[in-house]
Scaffold this motif. Sequence first.
Motif, PDB file in Angstrom:
ATOM      1  N   SER A  77      27.695  -8.883  17.231  1.00 16.15           N
ATOM      2  CA  SER A  77      26.431  -9.280  17.860  1.00 16.15           C
ATOM      3  C   SER A  77      26.667  -9.774  19.286  1.00 16.15           C
ATOM      4  N   GLU A  89      21.240 -12.595  16.970  1.00 19.11           N
ATOM      5  CA  GLU A  89      21.836 -13.924  16.782  1.00 19.11           C
ATOM      6  C   GLU A  89      23.349 -13.835  16.559  1.00 19.11           C
ATOM      7  N   THR A  97      24.355 -11.981  11.020  1.00 20.26           N
ATOM      8  CA  THR A  97      23.437 -10.843  11.134  1.00 20.26           C
ATOM      9  C   THR A  97      23.112 -10.326   9.737  1.00 20.26           C
ATOM     10  N   ASP A 116      23.601  -2.969  16.183  1.00 19.25           N
ATOM     11  CA  ASP A 116      24.334  -4.071  15.563  1.00 19.25           C
ATOM     12  C   ASP A 116      24.061  -4.045  14.057  1.00 19.25           C
TER      13      ASP A 116
HETATM   14 MG   LIG Z   1      26.361 -10.316  13.885  1.00 19.29          MG
END
Ligand SMILES: [Mg+2]
Length: 367
Positions: A77, A89, A97, A116
């Motif tokens: 992330s 985040e 995540t 992501d």
């Molecule tokens: Mg993450």
Amino acid sequence: MGVAEKIKDIEAEIARTQYNKATEYHIGLLKGKLARLRTQLLDESSQKTKGYGLSFDVMKSGSARVALVGFPSVGKSSLLNTLTETESEAAAYEFTTLTAVPGNLYINGAKIQLLDLPGIIEGAAVGKGRGRQVISTARTADLVLMVMDAAKGDTQRRLLTHELETMGIRLNTRPPDITIDIKKTGGIKFTSTVPLTHVTEHMVKNILSHEHKCHHAHVLFREDATVDQLIDVLEGNRVYMPCVYVYNKIDNVSIDAVDYFSRQPFSICTSVTNKMNLQYLLALIWRNLGLVRVYTKPRGQQPDLDEPVILRSGATTTNICQGIHKDMMDVFNYAYVWGCSVKHQPQKVGRDHLLADEDVVQVMTRS
Ligand SMILES: [Mg+2]
Ligand SMILES: Nc1nc2c(ncn2[C@@H]2O[C@H](COP(=O)(O)OP(=O)(O)OP(=O)(O)O)[C@@H](O)[C@H]2O)c(=O)[nH]1
Ligand SMILES: [K+]
């Protein structure tokens, strides 16, 4: 016994059987059985989601999709946040995540989707829940960035590669050169154009008839393939994609470790926090996607070098014409091309001409 347990049993049997000339036939059959079960597992889970597949529901956008895959807290992330406008985040605890978060990368005028994903751990491919969903989403990508913590480097690489392989993803390799032509009668006819050192006719016939209930076929090997490669062709649900191994957090390791990781194939060392080597990462992403920039030139004018048309490698004159206007091919006569794909500058080419990165094309229509 459930499918997942059967898989574990066979994996254990393969692991404890020593590989040699005497056992290779037996192991070959076991691998065939294992592959069947894994496919069954994949099919089962996609049926539960009504054939929708397991993957996260994120629209593809841009010229290509790049997926971030890795253990928890390796910096996936953080990398997305640094390279794109999107905020996902990032925090010091694992499994921050929980879903797929897309962002846009801009490289050489092309918009590329960077995705992501939640962190995954060993057993993700056969376990329940999010791990399988992450890998299913990775299957839809054009490139995988395997992000790792340099302090744990080599182990993470081995474990994750195994997880992706279990779900039919093949990294940095081409589909094997084997053809299997199913027939109605005539038994199994086996031919090879090269000497084979990994499989025998007997083994191939048995895997076909035992695991695939296939008794009539023409099998042709054009390379010295292994039994795993044969199984890949038989199962037929494999995806072949490039992978870049990203050893992150190099600010935490010695210079010798950095040197070692940098020398591994398809690898790069980065520090997201210290913004180290990120430009080179973008260059590697570009190179591994194999995209082609083509500039169009209106007759009697300079080409527009600010607005390339982005195409997949293997694109032809026809593809660029279709990108300009949907009916362009109806009036296409020939094209002039400047650049690496031609010997003469410019050169007159037809509709099937293969374009290279940074070619300039001027389309000549029928008058
Ligand atoms: Mg993450
Ligand atoms: N020292 C160091 N820390 C980093 C680096 N990149 C990320 N981190 C830190 O590592 C921690 C985890 O980062 P995330 O970006 O949340 O990792 P993730 O891989 O997305 O984690 P999950 O979503 O939980 O799987 C954060 O505290 C980051 O600040 C780096 O290059 N060096
Ligand atoms: K985290």
